[in-house]
Every structure is written in structure tokens, then in C-alpha cells.
Design an enzyme around this catalytic site. Structure first.
Site, short mmCIF file in Angstrom:
data_model
loop_
_atom_site.label_atom_id
_atom_site.label_comp_id
_atom_site.label_asym_id
_atom_site.label_seq_id
_atom_site.Cartn_x
_atom_site.Cartn_y
_atom_site.Cartn_z
N HIS A 177 1.23 -1.23 -0.30
CA HIS A 177 -0.27 -0.73 0.00
C HIS A 177 0.78 1.49 0.08
O HIS A 177 1.36 2.03 0.65
CB HIS A 177 -0.45 0.05 0.87
CG HIS A 177 -2.43 0.94 1.14
ND1 HIS A 177 -3.37 0.62 1.15
CD2 HIS A 177 -2.14 2.16 1.02
CE1 HIS A 177 -3.79 1.90 1.25
NE2 HIS A 177 -2.72 2.77 0.56
N ASN A 222 3.13 9.30 -5.45
CA ASN A 222 3.30 10.60 -5.05
C ASN A 222 2.90 11.19 -3.95
O ASN A 222 4.27 12.07 -3.74
CB ASN A 222 2.23 11.59 -6.13
CG ASN A 222 2.28 11.76 -7.56
OD1 ASN A 222 2.91 12.27 -7.86
ND2 ASN A 222 1.11 11.41 -8.21
N GLU A 234 -12.77 3.62 5.81
CA GLU A 234 -11.16 5.39 6.19
C GLU A 234 -12.07 5.94 7.38
O GLU A 234 -11.62 6.96 7.66
CB GLU A 234 -10.48 5.94 5.35
CG GLU A 234 -9.61 5.42 3.98
CD GLU A 234 -8.67 6.31 3.68
OE1 GLU A 234 -8.19 6.82 3.99
OE2 GLU A 234 -9.27 6.22 2.32
N HIS A 241 1.32 5.04 -2.11
CA HIS A 241 0.71 5.72 -2.90
C HIS A 241 2.33 6.46 -3.61
O HIS A 241 2.56 6.82 -3.35
CB HIS A 241 -0.32 6.50 -3.00
CG HIS A 241 -1.29 6.82 -2.18
ND1 HIS A 241 -2.40 6.15 -2.39
CD2 HIS A 241 -1.90 5.77 -0.70
CE1 HIS A 241 -3.71 5.49 -2.46
NE2 HIS A 241 -2.83 5.37 -0.97
#
Length: 346
Positions: A16, A20, A203, A18
Site C-alpha cells: 500500500h 506521489n 477510512e 501511493h
């Protein structure tokens, strides 16, 4: 062996991350030098030790990073740097995720965005960087159903043409915007075409309906799942669905604490799922933004929840079972872990 040295030497799987959000201080430095006209400072791109931000403020940080990363050249540099940094931290298998973007000013298209990430992965392979990297194409939930469908179509093309590098879809973006029901058909299409699904779920509180809906697909892995279980305001019904389908959870401790969705490390939902014996994988989420790395995340889990070195090793080894790459890759990784396993755990 000292705990931090053990964590650094531990072979690890990162599922997991990302792209950026994983950009390091050093890479940001290079990007800032390239674009002085933006007047961006480091404090705008990372959340330092002891600092907290609301989830909304965390998403503002990404907007700043996107300003710095807006051309093929930027993406290539960022991706190669990120891959090499994960490798330097002992990560042997990495699944990167990112939303393909277009930038009219630089001529960047979504297709070129994905191609550039693939090029960076291939370049690291040519340089014999000791890490196996795959890519998940991300759907940003803020962009609605039509864009989601276009993203899936692109991912389907690359699933067939990228020699196994593009393997799945990530659903992410600001969880307070939009509803999963609008994205169901795109996600179902992705699953039917053979793409694996990693969905950010629960989330934030009060997403029972959406979570229930998305769990029916069901996803192959869950990102965060912070508010799934009853102690966090979720429900036994949601937990039962996750358990029945044996869906692994990607858990990001520092990200949740700094993003204020979890009060403190000791209250992190890692404990709930781990004690139940449910599949969990420790991940970073955004190592650049949250000023962490995977070794630190493992150490945090070990010290907070009293895990022995052997338990940590097992946690790292079991993560291999939850990767999206084929069984042949899993077998190669398991062999690598066997080769590196400390004598006392054999």
C-alpha cells in the site's frame, strides 16, 4: 540484534504505497530546484515527527506535490527514486499505486503517465535493483463514474500489454467525497477482466452502507478498514463479511495516527485483526508525506503490540500470500525469505 537493525535487514513486502505520497525529502528537494517559480517549501510536502493533520489537510499536501510532479520527466525521476528507496529499506516486493493524470501545460496524458511508471520499473530492473515492482492503476473517487470507467479501460489494456507489471486497480481519494455505489460498475468490470482490486474502505466513520456494498464485490484486499469493527463504530456484520471472504487488510499505522483517524498507536486496529488471526499486512501508505519507512512501521507495530522478532518475521513472510502477482512470483519470494531466514527461527 538491535531492534532497528533487525527491521532494516528484515526482507519486506509493501502493498500500500501511493507513488506521489512516497516521494522522499531528497527527491522533493530536486523537484523544488527544478520549479523555483512555484515557491514551494518542504514544510508544505511532509508531516514531520510529532505533527498531526486532519485528513483534509493531508489531501492538501498531495495537491502541492502534484504541482511539483507534472511531466513525464518528473514522474520517471520520482518513480525510480521511490523504487530504489524502498529497495534500500529491505523491501523485496513492492506494489506501487497512482492515479493517472493529464496536464495540458506539459502535454502529459493518462496513458503516458502509466507508460512512464512502467518505464521506471523496467529501468530499475535493468539496473538490477533487488526488488520486484508491480503497479496498481488508481481510481480517484472524487472524479466520478465516467472517469472511473475510463481508468479501468486503460488498466485493462495495460494488464494485457505490460508483461505482468500492471496487475490491479486501487480505489482511493478523499473518502468524504462521492459514494461507492457510483463506482460499482467500473469496479465490477475491472474484476471481471482479471484485474485485482484493492479498495480503501471505512477510512472514516459512518460509511457502513458504502462499505457493505463494496464488500459484496468482494475486493481482493482492503486499504485501512479503520472503522470496520464494532470497537471503532463499525459492525459485526461488516467484520463477518471480511472474515468470510478472508480479505487481507493493508494497515498503515503512522498514516492513521498522523492523519488523526486513529487516536494513538496503541489504539490502532492492527491489534484487533492481528489477535483474531486475520490476514494483515503492515504498509506505509505515503512514506514521504508521513516521514516514515516500512522498517519504522514494523518497529512501531513490534514495540506497541509486544511482537517478538520471530512474530515480526512471520508477519513479513505471510504478506507474500497476499500479493497480486502470480503464484510463480510468490514461490520465488518465499524462497528468498527461506534463504534469508535467521538460524534461530528455523
Amino acid at each position: 540484534m538491535r531492534p532497528m537493525r533487525f527491521m532494516r535487514e528484515l526482507p519486506k513486502v509493501e502493498l500500500h504505497a501511493h507513488l506521489n505520497g512516497s516521494v522522499s525529502f531528497q527527491t522533493i528537494e530536486k523537484l523544488i530546484r527544478r520549479k523555483p517559480q512555484l515557491n514551494i517549501e518542504h514544510s508544505m510536502t511532509a508531516i514531520g515527527k510529532g505533527q498531526r493533520r486532519t485528513l483534509d489537510e493531508c489531501f492538501q499536501v498531495f495537491k502541492v506535490i502534484h504541482q511539483l510532479v507534472d511531466s513525464e520527466e518528473d514522474i520517471f525521476m520520482v518513480a525510480t527514486d521511490v523504487i530504489k528507496e524502498f529497495a534500500a529499506d529491505g523491501v523485496k516486493y513492492l506494489e506501487l499505486r497512482s492515479t493517472p493524470r493529464e496536464e495540458t501545460t506539459t502535454g502529459l496524458t493518462k496513458r503516458r503517465y502509466i507508460e512512464t511508471v512502467i518505464k521506471a520499473i523496467q529501468q530499475c530492473k535493468r539496473e538490477r535493483v533487488d526488488i520486484d515492482v508491480r503497479f496498481l492503476v488508481a481510481i480517484d473517487r472524487r472524479n466520478g463514474s465516467q472517469v472511473a470507467m475510463e481508468t479501468v479501460q486503460l488498466a485493462e489494456e495495460f494488464l494485457l500489454s505490460s508483461d505482468g507489471l500492471v496487475i490491479g486497480i486501487d480505489l482511493s481519494g478523499d473518502p468524504t467525497v462521492g459514494h461507492g455505489r457510483d463506482l460499482l460498475s467500473a469496479l465490477q468490470k475491472a474484476k471481471d477482466s482479471g484485474l485485482k482490486l484493492s479498495l480503501h474502505l471505512s477510512e472514516v466513520p459512518s460509511q457502513h452502507d458504502e462499505t457493505d456494498l463494496l464488500l459484496n464485490i468482494p475486493p481482493d484486499r482492503i486499504g485501512h478498514g479503520t472503522f470496520l469493527h464494532p470497537e471503532m463504530g463499525g459492525s459485526q456484520g461488516l467484520v463477518d463479511k471480511v472474515v468470510q471472504n478472508n480479505i487481507p487488510l493493508e494497515l498503515c499505522l503512522t498514516s492513521n495516527v498522523k492523519g488523526q483517524t486513529v487516536q494513538c498507536y496503541a489504539e490502532h486496529h492492527f491489534k484487533y485483526w492481528y489477535q483474531m488471526g486475520h490476514p494483515v499486512v503492515i504498509c506505509t501508505d505515503d512514506k514521504g508525506v508521513f516521514a516514515t519507512d516500512l522498517s519504522q512501521e514494523y518497529k512501531m507495530a513490534a514495540t506497541t503490540f509486544g511482537l517478538s522478532h520471530e512474530a515480526v518475521w512471520k508477519l513479513s513472510q505471510q504478506a507474500i500470500d497476499y500479493i497480486f502477482a502470480p503464484d510463480s512470483v510468490k514461490e520465488q519470494l518465499k524462497q528468498k525469505w527461506r534463504d534469508l531466514q535467521p538460524q534461530e527461527f528455523k
